[in-house]
Scaffold this motif. Structure first.
Motif, short mmCIF file in Angstrom:
data_model
loop_
_atom_site.label_atom_id
_atom_site.label_comp_id
_atom_site.label_asym_id
_atom_site.label_seq_id
_atom_site.Cartn_x
_atom_site.Cartn_y
_atom_site.Cartn_z
N PRO A 1 51.03 41.54 53.97
CA PRO A 1 49.60 41.97 53.48
C PRO A 1 49.16 41.24 52.36
CG PRO A 1 51.62 43.82 53.53
CD PRO A 1 52.33 42.66 53.79
N ILE A 2 48.03 41.11 52.37
CA ILE A 2 47.39 40.23 51.20
C ILE A 2 46.51 41.07 50.28
CG2 ILE A 2 45.72 38.33 50.67
CD1 ILE A 2 46.58 37.28 53.50
N ALA A 3 46.68 41.24 48.95
CA ALA A 3 45.94 42.07 48.11
C ALA A 3 45.00 41.46 47.31
CB ALA A 3 47.00 42.93 47.24
N ASP A 4 43.96 42.00 46.71
CA ASP A 4 43.20 41.49 45.73
C ASP A 4 43.66 41.68 44.60
OD1 ASP A 4 42.66 44.11 45.04
OD2 ASP A 4 40.62 44.43 45.60
N ALA A 5 43.19 41.25 43.35
CA ALA A 5 43.71 41.35 42.08
C ALA A 5 44.35 42.62 41.45
CB ALA A 5 42.78 40.61 41.19
N ARG A 6 43.52 43.57 42.22
CA ARG A 6 43.61 44.99 41.99
C ARG A 6 44.77 45.61 42.69
NH1 ARG A 6 37.91 47.46 41.50
NH2 ARG A 6 39.14 49.44 41.01
N GLY A 7 45.25 45.09 43.75
CA GLY A 7 46.38 45.58 44.51
C GLY A 7 45.95 46.35 45.77
N ARG A 8 44.37 46.18 46.11
CA ARG A 8 44.11 46.69 47.33
C ARG A 8 44.21 45.79 48.49
NH1 ARG A 8 38.14 48.16 44.95
NH2 ARG A 8 38.44 45.98 44.75
N ILE A 9 44.87 46.07 49.87
CA ILE A 9 45.09 45.37 50.86
C ILE A 9 43.48 44.73 51.28
CG2 ILE A 9 46.21 45.01 52.95
CD1 ILE A 9 48.39 45.81 50.54
N ILE A 10 43.62 43.62 51.44
CA ILE A 10 42.11 43.03 51.94
C ILE A 10 42.43 42.26 53.38
CG2 ILE A 10 40.99 42.91 49.70
CD1 ILE A 10 42.04 40.27 49.32
N GLY A 11 43.69 41.88 53.51
CA GLY A 11 43.92 41.29 54.93
C GLY A 11 45.39 40.83 55.06
N PHE A 12 45.57 40.00 56.14
CA PHE A 12 47.13 39.89 56.64
C PHE A 12 47.34 38.45 56.79
CE2 PHE A 12 46.47 44.37 57.15
CZ PHE A 12 47.70 44.79 56.73
N GLY A 13 48.70 38.09 56.51
CA GLY A 13 49.09 36.73 57.14
C GLY A 13 50.29 37.14 57.86
#
Ligand SMILES: [Zn+2]
Length: 588
Positions: free
Chosen positions: A199-211
């Motif tokens: 899971p890929i998160a933004d700086a605030r830790g919200r999941i925004i996408g996946f690898g």
């Protein structure tokens, strides 16, 4: 033109304020009883030429937006929408606060749901293969939990079914990039199948996408989420949420390429490492990091290093306003290998960093015989265009001298050669095409230069009490400035601001600034803004005084205005004195 400017241009401040109070024409101004303080003799003036208002009784003023906001006790967004309606300007739905944030919220939620689902599957019997893979890589249970690693089933619609049960629509899954529609109207299916999931998160830790990494020999080895309204691979950095504290504390960020590199680094205590996620580093990623540190090291692959450094190095430095450093990995190894073999070799490797331009010099020189004329010309052709691009004049001079020594020419000849070189055309930055940030949305240079500086250099915030919101003539600049004063972090700023101002905010954040003399420039801008504001106020007072004198205004009121005029005059002289002082200092 922005929606905000459009609205402002299409309405007349006299009409709008005239709907709330009775205005009487008085020379080039209009006058009325101030709605914000009790008064019997009018000291509230509207200036049609400047489309602004000022009350000398309670010393407040502004433009049409600030009048409506103050009069009705509403915020900027509400005032904008009300005035847009009056002006017949349609505000695009993407600027509607509800519309934008609701869609984004939904996307964060659906990604979060998918991440939990994948993570639970990693510990299920079906996740056996993925589990043994991460165990083989040496990842601990804590690491797996910290990075929320997961597994996607080897099936076509298990995730789709799961998310549907959770109440998400197919359309939402498609927008989030979790499912694919192979062809228009064809049946949709899961994007990630039989993959180890990151899971890929933004700086605030919200999941925004996946690898997703293939667990068999299928190609490609890595699959990523596509571009979505909340995910942009070229602007996000993997693990920034987990790395940002360490980056801030150590004052250093290391950018590597892959997911595995980051995870191994963090597991071994090197938490200031983030990944560019396969693509080469982009200027926008550098800009994202810049808000945390200006000290950035690129860990480059031995094979690709030269090209990458030569192509983008100086560009990154110009964006960052500081030197970018490069560390070259041992041939055939990535950070994952290096750290696993011997964790202590990683910090040692980082000691050997080189500024990107020095690295390029070494690389070019190592392939040439600089005693020959032919190779000297080659060195010139390769190195001078790079030197030319360096914005910082001191550093440019340093490298020009280094070049002159290298090919053994006089400094003067080197300078002449440099002068003859044209700046390289801006390379096509396909991954960075961002039409909405195209110049210039920005229309008020002085305000925008000052705001950009303030936004891009958080360390200046301590000084921002020297600025007043009134100094900003543009309503959206003023809104952004006020929000900046309230927000501890840039990320919070966006949340606080009305979506209609986001374009302007992005333009200000992306504006490329010269890296030199930041603090001095800020003081200069502040002084110039204050001077402009005071001069404007002086002119407003003068206009009123002239008019009142003609029509025989009341003495007491006139005396008060004259007094105010004198006060403004004194403040202006203070500004002039400060400017002179600064000029003297710069000469000395
Ligand atoms: Zn007033």
């Amino acid at each position: 033109m922005s929606v905000i400017d459009d609205v402002k241009q299409k309405i007349d401040i006299i009409d709008i304020i005239g709907q709330h109070i009775t205005l009487t024409k008085s020379g080039r101004t209009f006058r009325g009883l101030c709605p914000f303080h009790g008064e019997k003799h009018p000291t509230f003036y509207v200036y049609p030429e400047q489309q602004s208002w000022h009350c000398f009784g309670c010393n407040t003023g502004g433009d049409v937006f600030s009048f409506i906001m103050k009069k009705q006790g509403i915020d900027f967004g509400e005032a904008l929408r009300e005035l847009a309606q009056k002006a017949g300007v349609v505000i695009p739905s993407k600027f509607e606060p509800g519309a934008e944030s609701e869609e984004r919220q939904k996307l964060y939620q659906i990604n979060q749901a998918a991440a939990l689902y994948f993570h639970s599957l990693l510990n299920s019997p079906a996740g056996e293969k993925a589990r043994s893979y991460v165990e083989k890589r040496g990842f601990t249970a804590k690491t797996i939990a910290d990075f929320q690693l997961g597994y996607s089933l080897n099936s076509w619609e298990e995730l789709k079914k799961y998310l549907a049960e959770k109440g998400y629509s197919e359309k939402e899954m498609l927008i989030a990039g979790l499912i694919i529609e192979p062809e228009e109207g064809k049946k949709t299916h899961d994007r990630f199948r039989n993959k180890l999931m990151f899971p890929i998160a933004d700086a605030r830790g919200r999941i925004i996408g996946f690898g997703g990494r293939a667990l068999d020999d299928s190609q490609p080895k890595y699959t990523n989420s596509p571009q979505t309204p909340i995910f942009d691979k070229s602007g996000n950095l993997y693990a920034l949420n987990l790395a940002k504290e360490a980056i801030r504390e150590q004052g250093l960020a290391v950018i590597v390429e892959g997911y595995m590199d980051v995870i191994t680094a963090h597991q071994n205590g090197f938490s200031n490492v983030v990944a560019s996620m396969g693509t080469s580093v982009t200027e926008r990623q550098v800009n994202t990091l810049k808000r945390i540190t200006k000290n950035i090291t690129l860990a480059l692959d031995a094979d690709a290093a030269g090209e990458e450094a030569m192509l983008r190095g100086v560009e990154f430095e110009n964006a960052l306003g500081a030197e970018v450093k490069v560390v070259i990995l041992p041939k055939g190894k990535d950070p994952d290998d290096v750290i696993k073999e011997d964790p202590q070799s990683w910090p040692q490797l980082l000691v050997g960093v080189l500024p990107v331009v020095d690295f390029t010099f070494n690389m070019v020189a190592s392939g040439l015989d600089l005693t020959t004329a032919k190779d000297k010309s080659l060195a010139r052709d390769k190195l001078l265009p790079i030197v030319k691009e360096i914005k910082d004049k001191v550093r440019q001079a340093h490298y020009l001298q280094k070049y002159a020594r290298l090919v053994n020419v006089s400094d003067r000849n080197a300078e002449a050669d440099l002068a003859g070189i044209k700046l390289r055309q801006t390379r096509v930055k396909t991954e960075e095409l961002k039409p909405e940030a195209a110049q210039p949305l920005l229309s008020n240079r002085l305000e925008e230069d000052c705001l950009s500086l303030l936004l891009q250099h958080p360390e200046l915030k301590a000084k921002d009490e020297e600025l007043l919101p009134d100094y900003f003539e543009s309503s959206q600049n003023r809104e952004i400035f006020i929000a900046r004063q309230h927000s501890a972090k840039i990320e919070e700023l966006r949340e606080e601001l009305d979506p209609a101002t986001h374009e302007q905010l992005d333009a200000l954040l992306d504006k490329s600034l010269s890296p030199n003399r930041i603090a001095q420039k800020y003081v200069e801008y502040t002084l110039r803004l204050r001077e402009r504001y005071l001069r404007g106020l002086e002119a407003k007072i003068a206009a009123v005084l002239a008019q009142e004198a003609e029509s025989g205004g009341k003495d007491a009121e006139l005396a008060k205005l004259e007094e105010l005029g004198i006060e403004v005059g004194i403040k202006l002289h203070e500004v002039f004195a400060q400017k002179r002082q600064r000029q003297l200092e710069q000469r000395g």
